[in-house]
Each structure stands twice: as structure tokens, then as C-alpha cells.
Design an enzyme around this catalytic site. Structure first.
Site, PDB file in Angstrom:
ATOM      1  N   ASN A 278      48.341 -12.556 -16.772  1.00  0.00           N
ATOM      2  CA  ASN A 278      47.640 -11.361 -17.272  1.00  0.00           C
ATOM      3  C   ASN A 278      47.374 -11.470 -18.767  1.00  0.00           C
ATOM      4  O   ASN A 278      46.312 -11.081 -19.253  1.00  0.00           O
ATOM      5  CB  ASN A 278      48.441 -10.092 -16.962  1.00  0.00           C
ATOM      6  CG  ASN A 278      48.236  -9.646 -15.535  1.00  0.00           C
ATOM      7  OD1 ASN A 278      47.200  -9.079 -15.198  1.00  0.00           O
ATOM      8  ND2 ASN A 278      49.196  -9.954 -14.671  1.00  0.00           N
TER       9      ASN A 278
ATOM     10  N   LYS B 138      71.408  -4.426 -26.951  1.00  0.00           N
ATOM     11  CA  LYS B 138      69.988  -4.215 -26.627  1.00  0.00           C
ATOM     12  C   LYS B 138      69.271  -3.390 -27.698  1.00  0.00           C
ATOM     13  O   LYS B 138      68.106  -3.617 -28.005  1.00  0.00           O
ATOM     14  CB  LYS B 138      69.862  -3.489 -25.285  1.00  0.00           C
ATOM     15  CG  LYS B 138      70.044  -4.413 -24.121  1.00  0.00           C
ATOM     16  CD  LYS B 138      69.707  -3.702 -22.819  1.00  0.00           C
ATOM     17  CE  LYS B 138      70.249  -4.507 -21.662  1.00  0.00           C
ATOM     18  NZ  LYS B 138      70.455  -3.736 -20.446  1.00  0.00           N
TER      19      LYS B 138
ATOM     20  N   GLY C 259      52.577 -15.199 -17.485  1.00  0.00           N
ATOM     21  CA  GLY C 259      51.553 -14.872 -18.485  1.00  0.00           C
ATOM     22  C   GLY C 259      50.113 -14.959 -18.010  1.00  0.00           C
ATOM     23  O   GLY C 259      49.200 -15.063 -18.838  1.00  0.00           O
TER      24      GLY C 259
ATOM     25  N   ASN D 100      51.268  -0.431 -19.168  1.00  0.00           N
ATOM     26  CA  ASN D 100      51.888  -1.398 -18.262  1.00  0.00           C
ATOM     27  C   ASN D 100      51.006  -1.578 -17.034  1.00  0.00           C
ATOM     28  O   ASN D 100      50.252  -0.682 -16.666  1.00  0.00           O
ATOM     29  CB  ASN D 100      53.268  -0.897 -17.825  1.00  0.00           C
ATOM     30  CG  ASN D 100      53.998  -1.924 -16.966  1.00  0.00           C
ATOM     31  OD1 ASN D 100      53.939  -3.136 -17.237  1.00  0.00           O
ATOM     32  ND2 ASN D 100      54.668  -1.477 -15.913  1.00  0.00           N
TER      33      ASN D 100
ATOM     34  N   ILE E 207      61.725  -0.380 -21.469  1.00  0.00           N
ATOM     35  CA  ILE E 207      61.461  -0.045 -22.871  1.00  0.00           C
ATOM     36  C   ILE E 207      62.440   1.058 -23.276  1.00  0.00           C
ATOM     37  O   ILE E 207      62.501   2.106 -22.643  1.00  0.00           O
ATOM     38  CB  ILE E 207      59.996   0.445 -23.035  1.00  0.00           C
ATOM     39  CG1 ILE E 207      59.005  -0.638 -22.595  1.00  0.00           C
ATOM     40  CG2 ILE E 207      59.725   0.890 -24.465  1.00  0.00           C
ATOM     41  CD1 ILE E 207      58.937  -1.855 -23.474  1.00  0.00           C
TER      42      ILE E 207
ATOM     43  N   MET F 291      59.715  -7.959 -18.500  1.00  0.00           N
ATOM     44  CA  MET F 291      60.702  -7.572 -17.495  1.00  0.00           C
ATOM     45  C   MET F 291      61.879  -6.758 -18.042  1.00  0.00           C
ATOM     46  O   MET F 291      62.988  -6.850 -17.534  1.00  0.00           O
ATOM     47  CB  MET F 291      61.243  -8.830 -16.785  1.00  0.00           C
ATOM     48  CG  MET F 291      60.163  -9.706 -16.195  1.00  0.00           C
ATOM     49  SD  MET F 291      58.993  -8.815 -15.163  1.00  0.00           S
ATOM     50  CE  MET F 291      59.857  -8.894 -13.629  1.00  0.00           C
ATOM     51  N   ARG F 292      61.633  -5.994 -19.104  1.00  0.00           N
ATOM     52  CA  ARG F 292      62.719  -5.154 -19.629  1.00  0.00           C
ATOM     53  C   ARG F 292      62.271  -3.700 -19.650  1.00  0.00           C
ATOM     54  O   ARG F 292      61.092  -3.429 -19.822  1.00  0.00           O
ATOM     55  CB  ARG F 292      63.069  -5.486 -21.089  1.00  0.00           C
ATOM     56  CG  ARG F 292      63.155  -6.882 -21.418  1.00  0.00           C
ATOM     57  CD  ARG F 292      63.989  -7.107 -22.669  1.00  0.00           C
ATOM     58  NE  ARG F 292      64.946  -8.120 -22.349  1.00  0.00           N
ATOM     59  CZ  ARG F 292      66.153  -7.954 -21.846  1.00  0.00           C
ATOM     60  NH1 ARG F 292      66.642  -6.771 -21.691  1.00  0.00           N
ATOM     61  NH2 ARG F 292      66.912  -8.958 -21.525  1.00  0.00           N
TER      62      ARG F 292
ATOM     63  N   HIS G 261      51.287  -2.645 -12.924  1.00  0.00           N
ATOM     64  CA  HIS G 261      52.266  -2.795 -11.838  1.00  0.00           C
ATOM     65  C   HIS G 261      51.541  -3.193 -10.549  1.00  0.00           C
ATOM     66  O   HIS G 261      50.502  -2.608 -10.219  1.00  0.00           O
ATOM     67  CB  HIS G 261      53.039  -1.486 -11.643  1.00  0.00           C
ATOM     68  CG  HIS G 261      54.088  -1.614 -10.587  1.00  0.00           C
ATOM     69  ND1 HIS G 261      55.313  -2.217 -10.829  1.00  0.00           N
ATOM     70  CD2 HIS G 261      54.081  -1.276  -9.279  1.00  0.00           C
ATOM     71  CE1 HIS G 261      56.007  -2.227  -9.715  1.00  0.00           C
ATOM     72  NE2 HIS G 261      55.298  -1.659  -8.756  1.00  0.00           N
TER      73      HIS G 261
HETATM   74  C1  GRF Z   1      52.192  -8.949 -12.604  1.00  0.00           C
HETATM   75  O1  GRF Z   1      52.118  -8.917 -11.208  1.00  0.00           O
HETATM   76  C2  GRF Z   1      52.347  -7.558 -13.158  1.00  0.00           C
HETATM   77  O2  GRF Z   1      51.769  -6.574 -12.373  1.00  0.00           O
HETATM   78  C3  GRF Z   1      53.852  -7.383 -13.177  1.00  0.00           C
HETATM   79  O3  GRF Z   1      54.360  -8.633 -13.511  1.00  0.00           O
HETATM   80  C4  GRF Z   1      53.450  -9.652 -13.087  1.00  0.00           C
HETATM   81  C5  GRF Z   1      53.196 -10.538 -14.268  1.00  0.00           C
HETATM   82  O4  GRF Z   1      52.431 -11.668 -13.934  1.00  0.00           O
HETATM   83  N1  GRF Z   1      54.230  -6.327 -14.096  1.00  0.00           N
HETATM   84  P1  GRF Z   1      51.921 -12.638 -15.092  1.00  0.00           P
HETATM   85  O5  GRF Z   1      53.153 -13.049 -15.905  1.00  0.00           O
HETATM   86  O6  GRF Z   1      50.948 -11.889 -15.921  1.00  0.00           O
HETATM   87  O7  GRF Z   1      51.316 -13.809 -14.382  1.00  0.00           O
END
Ligand code: GRF
Length: 196
Positions: free
Chosen positions: A13, A64, A11, A106, A92, A89-90, A108
């Protein structure tokens, strides 16, 4: 614009975005964070930052599709306009995509279309590329394939280790995601006022 963040784990981000919302730097409202894991660290961050949080897990549902239907119901009840994925991590599924088409962002940790999937940072490091980076894109029904909104490069220097690269990527994410979200929210507001 009413925003929900979906996150599965750490978390960081989410926290970077929440700070910006709370400082009034983003033209929208962060309504809640959702996690598909009850023990995700993001939920502790939410509590500390006083952000409403919800969680439920796929295993609590028949399948799901039922899980996603419940998530859609929550998003609709809370009148969410925009979904921001931050380490969710799923994949959509159709249920969410059809209701929130072009309204799911999203982030990445690579320069897509290079190194999609779960290990974008490690894959780039091990391949030996000299430039990688961060991508913010709209979500479609593929894995990390939707239209790209913004990218920022990160150099891989001879002195970099996987850990130092991870650190640089995350710092870039925490700077880029709020900036892009701000632009998306401003644009959506403009479209809304034009009745689009
Ligand atoms: C990040 O590197 C993002 O790009 C990827 O998952 C990671 C999540 O990190 N999709 P955090 O949970 O926000 O620390």
C-alpha cells in the site's frame, strides 16, 4: 499537506501511494515512511522509490509510551500534517492520538465493523460471507473502530481461494486508498484556506 506513512511489513500500500505522489496525482507531499521494524520490506521499497525512511523499534525504548513519544517528535520535527497507516501493526496510543486527532487514516481489509483485527481477510473467508471488502477510516482509540470514510465491496465467489481473495482485496486497496487520500487532502486544503 505534509504526509507520513507508517508501515510495519510488506508495504504494497505504501508503494501504491508513493507512485501516486510521485506522479503528481495527490495534492500533498510524501515526506517520509516510518517502520517499527528495521528489517521490514517496506524500507527496501522506500529505498528503491527514493522516499526518505526512518525506523526504530519499541524494544529500543524503555516502554511503549517512550517509543511513541520519539515517533511524535519525528512527526513534529518534519511538520507532518497527516499520518497514513498502511499495514502499521501497532495500536496508536494516547500520545499520537491527542496530537493528531482526526488526522490519522487507516486501511482495513474487510467491510468494518465486520471482521476487525489482524486477520480480516481470512476471518471473512472462513466465516463464509459472500461479500467482503476494504474500509478506509479515521483512527480513534479502539481497534479498527474509528469513523468510516470509504468502503468498497469485494465479492467472494465459489471459485475463490484464500489466496485469490487476498489478491482481490489488495488490488482493491491499492486503488481505493489513493482515491480516498486524494479526497481527504483536497478537503484538508480547503479547510486550511478557510482557516479551520
Ligand atoms: C493491508 O491488507 C491493510 O489493509 C492492512 O495491512 C495490510 C498491509 O499490506 N492494514 P501491505 O504491507 O501494504 O502490503
Amino acid at each position: 499537506m505534509r504526509v507520513a506513512i507508517l508501515a510495519s511489513g510488506n508495504g504494497s500500500n505504501f508503494e501504491a501511494l508513493a507512485h501516486q505522489f510521485q506522479a503528481g496525482l495527490l495534492p500533498g507531499e510524501l515526506i517520509f515512511v516510518f517502520s517499527d521494524h528495521h528489517d521490514a520490506y517496506v524500507l527496501e521499497r522506500a529505498q528503491r522509490l527514493n522516499v526518505r525512511a526512518f525506523s526504530f523499534e519499541v524494544k529500543e525504548f524503555e516502554n511503549k509510551a517512550a517509543y511513541e513519544k520519539a515517533l511524535l517528535q519525528l512527526l513534529q520535527e518534519q511538520q507532518i500534517d497527516l499520518i497514513v497507516l498502511a499495514g502499521y501493526m501497532r495500536i496508536i496510543g494516547k500520545t499520537l492520538l491527542s496530537h493528531y486527532s482526526n488526522r490519522i487514516l487507516n486501511i482495513h481489509p474487510s467491510l468494518l465493523p465486520s471482521f476487525p483485527g489482524l486477520h480480516g481477510i481470512k476471518d471473512a473467508y472462513e466465516y463464509g460471507v459472500k461479500v467482503t471488502g476494504v474500509t478506509v477510516h479515521l483512527v480513534d482509540d479502539g481497534v479498527d473502530t474509528g469513523p468510516i470514510i470509504a468502503q468498497e465491496p469485494v465479492m467472494i465467489l465459489p471459485v475463490d481461494t484464500l489466496e485469490s481473495l487476498e489478491e482481490k482485496i489488495h488490488q482493491t486497496e491499492h486503488r481505493l486508498y489513493p482515491k480516498v487520500l486524494r479526497d481527504v487532502l483536497l478537503q484538508s486544503e480547503k479547510n486550511k484556506s478557510k482557516g479551520e
